[in-house]
Design an enzyme around this catalytic site. Structure first.
Site, mmCIF file in Angstrom:
data_model
loop_
_atom_site.group_PDB
_atom_site.id
_atom_site.type_symbol
_atom_site.label_atom_id
_atom_site.label_comp_id
_atom_site.label_asym_id
_atom_site.label_seq_id
_atom_site.Cartn_x
_atom_site.Cartn_y
_atom_site.Cartn_z
ATOM 1 N N GLU A 1 0.879 -1.089 -0.004
ATOM 2 C CA GLU A 1 0.060 0.057 0.097
ATOM 3 C C GLU A 1 0.891 1.206 -0.092
ATOM 4 O O GLU A 1 1.481 1.691 0.938
ATOM 5 C CB GLU A 1 -0.997 0.069 1.275
ATOM 6 C CG GLU A 1 -1.616 -1.148 1.484
ATOM 7 C CD GLU A 1 -2.756 -1.164 0.294
ATOM 8 O OE1 GLU A 1 -3.031 -0.269 -0.556
ATOM 9 O OE2 GLU A 1 -3.695 -2.186 0.289
ATOM 10 N N CYS B 1 -2.612 9.083 2.837
ATOM 11 C CA CYS B 1 -2.191 8.651 1.482
ATOM 12 C C CYS B 1 -3.516 8.867 0.565
ATOM 13 O O CYS B 1 -3.217 9.039 -0.811
ATOM 14 C CB CYS B 1 -1.821 7.168 1.383
ATOM 15 S SG CYS B 1 -3.117 6.091 2.082
HETATM 16 P P1 NAD Z 1 9.995 7.093 4.257
HETATM 17 O O1 NAD Z 1 9.925 6.656 2.896
HETATM 18 O O2 NAD Z 1 11.600 6.745 4.816
HETATM 19 O O3 NAD Z 1 9.213 6.079 5.491
HETATM 20 C C1 NAD Z 1 7.903 5.791 5.144
HETATM 21 C C2 NAD Z 1 7.565 4.607 6.301
HETATM 22 O O4 NAD Z 1 8.418 3.270 5.696
HETATM 23 C C3 NAD Z 1 8.103 4.688 7.534
HETATM 24 O O5 NAD Z 1 7.053 4.365 8.321
HETATM 25 C C4 NAD Z 1 9.467 4.126 7.481
HETATM 26 O O6 NAD Z 1 9.653 3.549 8.935
HETATM 27 C C5 NAD Z 1 9.542 3.068 6.755
HETATM 28 N N1 NAD Z 1 10.615 2.398 6.097
HETATM 29 C C6 NAD Z 1 11.589 3.352 5.652
HETATM 30 N N2 NAD Z 1 12.764 2.687 5.061
HETATM 31 C C7 NAD Z 1 12.349 1.502 5.378
HETATM 32 C C8 NAD Z 1 12.871 0.222 5.207
HETATM 33 N N3 NAD Z 1 14.381 -0.019 4.606
HETATM 34 N N4 NAD Z 1 12.332 -0.706 5.668
HETATM 35 C C9 NAD Z 1 11.314 -0.964 6.263
HETATM 36 N N5 NAD Z 1 10.684 0.034 6.520
HETATM 37 C C10 NAD Z 1 11.262 1.355 6.228
HETATM 38 O O7 NAD Z 1 9.359 8.251 4.536
HETATM 39 P P2 NAD Z 1 9.011 9.203 5.734
HETATM 40 O O8 NAD Z 1 9.677 10.413 5.713
HETATM 41 O O9 NAD Z 1 8.774 8.377 6.703
HETATM 42 O O10 NAD Z 1 7.420 9.365 5.105
HETATM 43 C C11 NAD Z 1 7.226 10.216 3.983
HETATM 44 C C12 NAD Z 1 6.657 9.581 2.934
HETATM 45 O O11 NAD Z 1 6.264 8.180 3.373
HETATM 46 C C13 NAD Z 1 5.561 10.346 2.419
HETATM 47 O O12 NAD Z 1 5.890 11.095 1.465
HETATM 48 C C14 NAD Z 1 4.554 9.341 2.061
HETATM 49 O O13 NAD Z 1 4.692 9.109 0.561
HETATM 50 C C15 NAD Z 1 5.080 7.992 2.538
HETATM 51 N N6 NAD Z 1 4.204 7.435 3.533
HETATM 52 C C16 NAD Z 1 3.015 6.786 3.198
HETATM 53 C C17 NAD Z 1 2.043 6.508 3.796
HETATM 54 C C18 NAD Z 1 0.629 5.704 3.430
HETATM 55 O O14 NAD Z 1 -0.431 5.667 4.290
HETATM 56 N N7 NAD Z 1 0.876 5.335 2.111
HETATM 57 C C19 NAD Z 1 2.046 6.459 5.438
HETATM 58 C C20 NAD Z 1 3.345 7.085 5.717
HETATM 59 C C21 NAD Z 1 4.186 7.758 4.927
#
Ligand code: NAD
Length: 476
Positions: free
Chosen positions: A246, A280
């Site tokens: 997702e 999202c």
């Molecule tokens: P990010 O891409 O670094 O992280 C997003 C999520 O993924 C976080 O919960 C993080 O802990 C997890 N994550 C990151 N790297 C990971 C890895 N290697 N293995 C497992 N999990 C990992 O970015 P962020 O600054 O935390 O969030 C911002 C972006 O994330 C937003 O721009 C948005 O696109 C996306 N996001 C989407 C949703 C959603 O509901 N689809 C929710 C939260 C964040």
């Protein structure tokens, strides 16, 4: 108000040598220390899940459903305590946190019912032969949930895994651990066998890099950004492990000339700031017919500028801070870039107030296609309002991004609605409402917004494998 934080492995709470601070985004004060799992903890979680699979996959679906319903009832009872913890760690206004707790409980309740409806089928066959299709729990699930909905995001994954008969190792978001901690507590109190639900925290890339390639893991379930989802899909592919992704969205809102302009503008402005835009499915790219554009923009800007922003624990607050400082920096950059490329900043546009990670409700008008914000998900309280000459143009611009999660439209014209249903490239289309999903509807994306569905009767499909059985009465 804020719970003790721990790892939950094989039915026991654990501390760890390493830990991380959890911070209140409205005050920047520390709330607690979160233990980080060592590799030995992850190995223990895997062993516990493998043992639990033997028990839980053979537990009658009705009995699994009863445990899940019992835990959901405890979450409802503890609504206030859980909601306060969510607001403290994530920032959203308390009424929104309360709704999130109920929504999380509803995900469990829906999937508990679905546990008893994972029907197979019998395929017509020659006399003496029986062809049947069976749905069986896929095995150990490694799941990763984000920080925007600390309770309902973990709930989606835990509910589907447990209802299907699968054990799960969930790495919930380190910035917002309390929702998942409360879920684990509720299942502990509801009598879930040890090892069926394991909860870990740590450095995300280290945990996913270690867990996903492990042999017992049969499904990787992730909610988060498209970039991270792609990376985890690559890790899973090394072992031919299934994925449920997702990922991000960049929802278009098509506002047609026949709609009630004031009502649509107010609905859009109110929904844009929900959870400070960190959703999202948040409505972001508004494509408004040129005949009503000025009226729509004026009402939208007036309403969003009047948003009551503050600490989510205070009554009357409509929008809290961003959940972390990364969002504030990202939003600042996106707004600057759009303005440098000719967009008009109608309101907001900057961080404000200290302490706390607050960002003003923001409207950009007449934003060019080349601006970063037209292709990158802002994930914050920023709306783009662009004028379009026709429905053709609105649909083309809606589909111009790689994202395809949610899309919205305001119109009552039957011919327009038919075209929207056929042509807008999203997994969830809503017309005359900005609600995107309930537990009984399938939620998920197309294109780079992911694959697989959570919720609906489709929700357990990723968590089950399909076995075709050919039984011949005699040796044939
Ligand atoms: P990010 O891409 O670094 O992280 C997003 C999520 O993924 C976080 O919960 C993080 O802990 C997890 N994550 C990151 N790297 C990971 C890895 N290697 N293995 C497992 N999990 C990992 O970015 P962020 O600054 O935390 O969030 C911002 C972006 O994330 C937003 O721009 C948005 O696109 C996306 N996001 C989407 C949703 C959603 O509901 N689809 C929710 C939260 C964040």
């Amino acid at each position: 108000m804020y719970p003790d934080l721990g790892l939950f492995i094989d039915g026991q709470w654990r501390r760890a040598a390493d830990d991380l601070a959890v911070v209140n985004p409205a005050t920047q004060e520390a709330l607690g220390r979160l233990p980080c799992a060592a590799r030995s903890d992850l190995d223990d979680a895997l062993d516990a899940a493998v043992s639990a699979f033997r028990i839980w996959s053979r537990t009658a679906p009705r009995d699994r459903a009863n445990v899940i319903r019992h835990a959901a009832a405890l979450m409802r009872e503890r609504r206030e305590e859980i909601a306060q913890a969510i607001t403290l760690e994530q920032g959203k206004p308390l009424p929104q946190a309360r709704l999130e707790v109920i929504r999380g409980a509803e995900f469990f309740e829906w999937d508990a019912g679905e546990a008893m409806r994972t029907y197979g089928r019998v395929i017509p066959a020659p006399r003496g032969h029986r062809l049947s299709v069976h749905h069986q729990p896929i095995g150990v699930v490694a799941a990763f949930s984000p920080w925007n909905f600390p309770m309902s995001q973990p709930a989606r994954k835990i509910a589907s895994a447990l209802a299907s008969g699968c054990p799960i190792i969930l790495k919930a978001a380190e910035e917002t651990p309390a929702g998942a901690i409360h879920i684990a507590r509720a299942f502990e109190d509801a009598g879930l066998p040890p090892g069926v639900l394991n909860l870990v925290f740590g450095v995300p890339s280290e945990i996913s890099g270690y867990l996903i390639p492990k042999d017992p893991v049969r499904l990787v379930a992730f909610t988060g950004s498209t970039a991270v989802g792609r990376h985890l899909t690559g890790l899973a592919a090394q072992n031919d492990t299934s994925v449920l992704m997702e990922l991000g969205g960049h929802a278009p809102v098509i506002v047609c000339e026949d709609t009630d302009v004031q009502a649509a503008a107010i609905a859009g402005a109110v929904r844009k700031v929900r959870n400070a835009g960190q959703v999202c499915t948040s409505p972001t790219r508004f494509f408004v017919h040129e005949a009503i554009f000025d009226d729509f923009a004026e009402t939208f800007v007036t309403r969003i500028s009047a948003t009551v922003v503050g600490n989510g624990m205070e009554p009357g607050v409509e929008m809290g801070p961003a959940a972390n400082n990364r969002r504030v920096s990202a939003l600042t950059g996106l707004v600057e870039d759009a303005c440098n490329r000719g967009a008009t900043l109608a309101t907001g546009g900057a961080r404000y107030g200290t302490p706390g990670y607050f960002f003003q409700p923001t409207v950009l008008k007449n934003v060019r296609e080349t601006a970063r914000i037209m292709n990158e998900e802002p994930f914050g309280p920023v709306a783009v309002l662009n004028s379009v000459p026709s429905l053709d143009d609105a649909i083309a611009q809606s589909n111009s991004v790689r994202y395809g999660l949610a899309g919205y439209a305001f119109t009552n014209r039957a011919d327009y609605i038919e075209r929207l249903v056929d042509e807008v490239e999203v997994g969830n289309l809503s017309i005359n409402t900005l609600e995107a999903s309930v537990p009984e509807t399938p939620f998920g994306g197309v294109k780079s917004s992911g694959n697989g569905r959570e919720g609906g009767i489709e929700g357990l499909e990723n968590y089950m494998s399909v076995k075709n059985v050919w039984h011949s009465a005699g040796i044939a």
